[in-house]
Scaffold this motif. Sequence first.
Motif, PDB file in Angstrom:
ATOM      1  N   VAL A 128       0.884  -1.165   0.000  1.00 46.41           N
ATOM      2  CA  VAL A 128       0.000   0.000   0.000  1.00 46.41           C
ATOM      3  C   VAL A 128       0.918   1.210   0.000  1.00 46.41           C
ATOM      4  O   VAL A 128       1.638   1.462   0.978  1.00 46.41           O
ATOM      5  CB  VAL A 128      -0.927   0.031   1.231  1.00 46.41           C
ATOM      6  N   LEU A 129       0.933   1.937  -1.102  1.00 46.94           N
ATOM      7  CA  LEU A 129       1.798   3.111  -1.261  1.00 46.94           C
ATOM      8  C   LEU A 129       0.977   4.339  -0.915  1.00 46.94           C
ATOM      9  O   LEU A 129       0.013   4.669  -1.608  1.00 46.94           O
ATOM     10  CB  LEU A 129       2.332   3.182  -2.693  1.00 46.94           C
ATOM     11  N   GLU A 130       1.360   5.011   0.150  1.00 47.55           N
ATOM     12  CA  GLU A 130       0.596   6.121   0.705  1.00 47.55           C
ATOM     13  C   GLU A 130       1.356   7.431   0.493  1.00 47.55           C
ATOM     14  O   GLU A 130       2.433   7.643   1.059  1.00 47.55           O
ATOM     15  CB  GLU A 130       0.366   5.880   2.206  1.00 47.55           C
ATOM     16  N   PHE A 131       0.808   8.321  -0.331  1.00 48.51           N
ATOM     17  CA  PHE A 131       1.390   9.655  -0.512  1.00 48.51           C
ATOM     18  C   PHE A 131       0.696  10.619   0.448  1.00 48.51           C
ATOM     19  O   PHE A 131      -0.504  10.839   0.363  1.00 48.51           O
ATOM     20  CB  PHE A 131       1.208  10.131  -1.951  1.00 48.51           C
ATOM     21  N   GLY A 132       1.463  11.201   1.352  1.00 44.09           N
ATOM     22  CA  GLY A 132       0.902  12.075   2.373  1.00 44.09           C
ATOM     23  C   GLY A 132       0.657  11.288   3.641  1.00 44.09           C
ATOM     24  O   GLY A 132      -0.280  10.497   3.729  1.00 44.09           O
ATOM     25  N   VAL A 133       1.497  11.495   4.653  1.00 40.76           N
ATOM     26  CA  VAL A 133       1.467  10.659   5.851  1.00 40.76           C
ATOM     27  C   VAL A 133       0.858  11.374   7.052  1.00 40.76           C
ATOM     28  O   VAL A 133       0.168  10.777   7.865  1.00 40.76           O
ATOM     29  CB  VAL A 133       2.896  10.186   6.187  1.00 40.76           C
ATOM     30  N   GLY A 136       0.485   9.683  10.645  1.00 47.30           N
ATOM     31  CA  GLY A 136       0.740   8.256  10.542  1.00 47.30           C
ATOM     32  C   GLY A 136      -0.430   7.383  10.948  1.00 47.30           C
ATOM     33  O   GLY A 136      -0.309   6.149  10.973  1.00 47.30           O
ATOM     34  N   GLY A 137      -1.581   7.991  11.266  1.00 42.68           N
ATOM     35  CA  GLY A 137      -2.737   7.204  11.672  1.00 42.68           C
ATOM     36  C   GLY A 137      -3.264   6.307  10.569  1.00 42.68           C
ATOM     37  O   GLY A 137      -3.606   5.134  10.814  1.00 42.68           O
ATOM     38  N   ALA A 138      -3.307   6.824   9.343  1.00 43.19           N
ATOM     39  CA  ALA A 138      -3.786   6.016   8.222  1.00 43.19           C
ATOM     40  C   ALA A 138      -2.826   4.867   7.938  1.00 43.19           C
ATOM     41  O   ALA A 138      -3.256   3.761   7.605  1.00 43.19           O
ATOM     42  CB  ALA A 138      -3.962   6.880   6.981  1.00 43.19           C
ATOM     43  N   SER A 139      -1.527   5.113   8.077  1.00 47.81           N
ATOM     44  CA  SER A 139      -0.541   4.040   7.883  1.00 47.81           C
ATOM     45  C   SER A 139      -0.841   2.873   8.814  1.00 47.81           C
ATOM     46  O   SER A 139      -0.798   1.701   8.417  1.00 47.81           O
ATOM     47  CB  SER A 139       0.875   4.557   8.160  1.00 47.81           C
ATOM     48  N   HIS A 140      -1.159   3.184  10.060  1.00 44.47           N
ATOM     49  CA  HIS A 140      -1.457   2.138  11.035  1.00 44.47           C
ATOM     50  C   HIS A 140      -2.776   1.442  10.710  1.00 44.47           C
ATOM     51  O   HIS A 140      -2.916   0.236  10.951  1.00 44.47           O
ATOM     52  CB  HIS A 140      -1.475   2.709  12.454  1.00 44.47           C
ATOM     53  N   PHE A 141      -3.735   2.197  10.177  1.00 42.31           N
ATOM     54  CA  PHE A 141      -4.984   1.548   9.790  1.00 42.31           C
ATOM     55  C   PHE A 141      -4.742   0.545   8.664  1.00 42.31           C
ATOM     56  O   PHE A 141      -5.179  -0.612   8.739  1.00 42.31           O
ATOM     57  CB  PHE A 141      -6.019   2.582   9.341  1.00 42.31           C
ATOM     58  N   VAL A 154       3.145  -1.368   4.136  1.00 42.15           N
ATOM     59  CA  VAL A 154       2.792   0.020   3.859  1.00 42.15           C
ATOM     60  C   VAL A 154       4.073   0.821   3.664  1.00 42.15           C
ATOM     61  O   VAL A 154       4.979   0.760   4.502  1.00 42.15           O
ATOM     62  CB  VAL A 154       1.984   0.648   5.017  1.00 42.15           C
ATOM     63  N   ILE A 155       4.135   1.551   2.566  1.00 38.08           N
ATOM     64  CA  ILE A 155       5.221   2.501   2.350  1.00 38.08           C
ATOM     65  C   ILE A 155       4.591   3.889   2.307  1.00 38.08           C
ATOM     66  O   ILE A 155       3.812   4.204   1.415  1.00 38.08           O
ATOM     67  CB  ILE A 155       5.987   2.237   1.044  1.00 38.08           C
ATOM     68  N   GLY A 156       4.914   4.698   3.295  1.00 37.18           N
ATOM     69  CA  GLY A 156       4.394   6.064   3.357  1.00 37.18           C
ATOM     70  C   GLY A 156       5.437   7.050   2.868  1.00 37.18           C
ATOM     71  O   GLY A 156       6.623   6.921   3.184  1.00 37.18           O
ATOM     72  N   VAL A 157       4.974   8.034   2.097  1.00 41.48           N
ATOM     73  CA  VAL A 157       5.889   9.027   1.513  1.00 41.48           C
ATOM     74  C   VAL A 157       5.381  10.422   1.864  1.00 41.48           C
ATOM     75  O   VAL A 157       4.200  10.730   1.660  1.00 41.48           O
ATOM     76  CB  VAL A 157       5.959   8.887  -0.023  1.00 41.48           C
ATOM     77  N   ILE A 167       5.975   4.541  15.356  1.00 40.83           N
ATOM     78  CA  ILE A 167       5.552   3.458  14.465  1.00 40.83           C
ATOM     79  C   ILE A 167       5.386   2.195  15.307  1.00 40.83           C
ATOM     80  O   ILE A 167       6.335   1.738  15.937  1.00 40.83           O
ATOM     81  CB  ILE A 167       6.579   3.218  13.348  1.00 40.83           C
ATOM     82  N   ARG A 168       4.186   1.639  15.305  1.00 41.23           N
ATOM     83  CA  ARG A 168       3.894   0.484  16.157  1.00 41.23           C
ATOM     84  C   ARG A 168       3.595  -0.780  15.369  1.00 41.23           C
ATOM     85  O   ARG A 168       3.097  -1.742  15.926  1.00 41.23           O
ATOM     86  CB  ARG A 168       2.700   0.799  17.066  1.00 41.23           C
ATOM     87  N   ASN A 169       3.871  -0.755  14.079  1.00 41.60           N
ATOM     88  CA  ASN A 169       3.590  -1.940  13.279  1.00 41.60           C
ATOM     89  C   ASN A 169       4.771  -2.179  12.339  1.00 41.60           C
ATOM     90  O   ASN A 169       5.184  -1.271  11.603  1.00 41.60           O
ATOM     91  CB  ASN A 169       2.297  -1.749  12.478  1.00 41.60           C
ATOM     92  N   LYS A 170       5.278  -3.378  12.337  1.00 41.95           N
ATOM     93  CA  LYS A 170       6.475  -3.703  11.563  1.00 41.95           C
ATOM     94  C   LYS A 170       6.223  -3.668  10.053  1.00 41.95           C
ATOM     95  O   LYS A 170       7.182  -3.699   9.269  1.00 41.95           O
ATOM     96  CB  LYS A 170       7.009  -5.071  11.962  1.00 41.95           C
ATOM     97  N   ARG A 171       4.953  -3.619   9.651  1.00 44.72           N
ATOM     98  CA  ARG A 171       4.653  -3.556   8.213  1.00 44.72           C
ATOM     99  C   ARG A 171       4.858  -2.156   7.634  1.00 44.72           C
ATOM    100  O   ARG A 171       4.825  -1.975   6.420  1.00 44.72           O
ATOM    101  CB  ARG A 171       3.207  -3.987   7.956  1.00 44.72           C
ATOM    102  N   ILE A 172       5.048  -1.160   8.492  1.00 46.74           N
ATOM    103  CA  ILE A 172       5.130   0.241   8.056  1.00 46.74           C
ATOM    104  C   ILE A 172       6.571   0.692   7.892  1.00 46.74           C
ATOM    105  O   ILE A 172       7.414   0.462   8.757  1.00 46.74           O
ATOM    106  CB  ILE A 172       4.433   1.168   9.078  1.00 46.74           C
ATOM    107  N   SER A 173       6.852   1.369   6.783  1.00 46.51           N
ATOM    108  CA  SER A 173       8.125   2.072   6.603  1.00 46.51           C
ATOM    109  C   SER A 173       7.847   3.366   5.857  1.00 46.51           C
ATOM    110  O   SER A 173       6.840   3.484   5.159  1.00 46.51           O
ATOM    111  CB  SER A 173       9.130   1.214   5.832  1.00 46.51           C
ATOM    112  N   TYR A 174       8.740   4.328   6.017  1.00 47.31           N
ATOM    113  CA  TYR A 174       8.521   5.649   5.429  1.00 47.31           C
ATOM    114  C   TYR A 174       9.701   6.097   4.567  1.00 47.31           C
ATOM    115  O   TYR A 174      10.846   5.703   4.795  1.00 47.31           O
ATOM    116  CB  TYR A 174       8.283   6.694   6.524  1.00 47.31           C
TER     117      TYR A 174
END
Length: 286
Positions: A128-133, A136-141, A154-157, A167-174
């Motif tokens: 899930v490529l997220e532009f606009g972080v 970070g709440g949406a990243s966690h969702f 999730v890759i947040g940019v 960051i509380r979830n290992k699936r998230i990186s920025y």
Amino acid sequence: MPLPAPGPALDKDIAQKYMRHLVTNNAMDDAEQRKAFCEASGIHPKLLYSNPHIHAINKLYGDHSNFERLLDMTLKDYLYYHYYYIHQGYRYGASDLQQRWLGHDLIKTPMDCWIYQELIWETKPDIVLEFGVMFGGASHFYASILDLVGHGEVIGVDITLSKVKEIRNKRISYIEGSSTAEKTREEIFRRCHGKKVLIIADSDHEKTHVLNEALLYHPLVPVGGYYVFEDSLNDVMGYHPVPNEGPKAAAHAFLAQNKSFEADMRFAERYIMTLNPYGFLRRVKP
């Protein structure tokens, strides 16, 4: 010599004066306040009690819960209310009403979150490529839904990650940087190479930026996948970046140039309460 411009109708003028009286005195609308207002202003009580606006004033002050007032709103009125009091409550002094996901401020509507879990389940993206972080709440969702699905990251940019909380979830990186910068683009394409990508674009909402972003990154979306132009409702409702054109105009311009995508209107028509009615673009061919 021109005639002076007419003032407000008398009933409207009385109603406005009475509202000012209530606000100034931090008072509720009741018989005592109506009497005090009429005595202080020299207005006959019958002109207040028979005022066509008095019912609306009574309704506003009579309900101790906001819920009844919300039920009387039109859908458009509620969309305005939700946007400023809840969706972006943190910004306008209503932080207690701000939506949250697992303790993180979430700048999304509940219905859009529901739609995203449907998209993630349906398309099973690798990324899930997220532009606009933002926070970070949406990243966690997104990461929570991926946890339930059992697959994906999730890759947040964002141009700055200074507002992102823990960051509380290992699936998230920025990735910190402008999404349209060449260095950022190279890094994203390297990490997404050979992966199924769901793109959710929620950064700068100006038409030019949104369109440029889509032209750069739409090749990452596979057939059957989605590129979401977030906040296409902005153009309709007059939110930022109006009066400039925003995500809706960008989505239409993108579709005019690219016949591999089409707008999926099912979500807007099914749930109504979405900020992205024209923005769920599905890839239908290579």
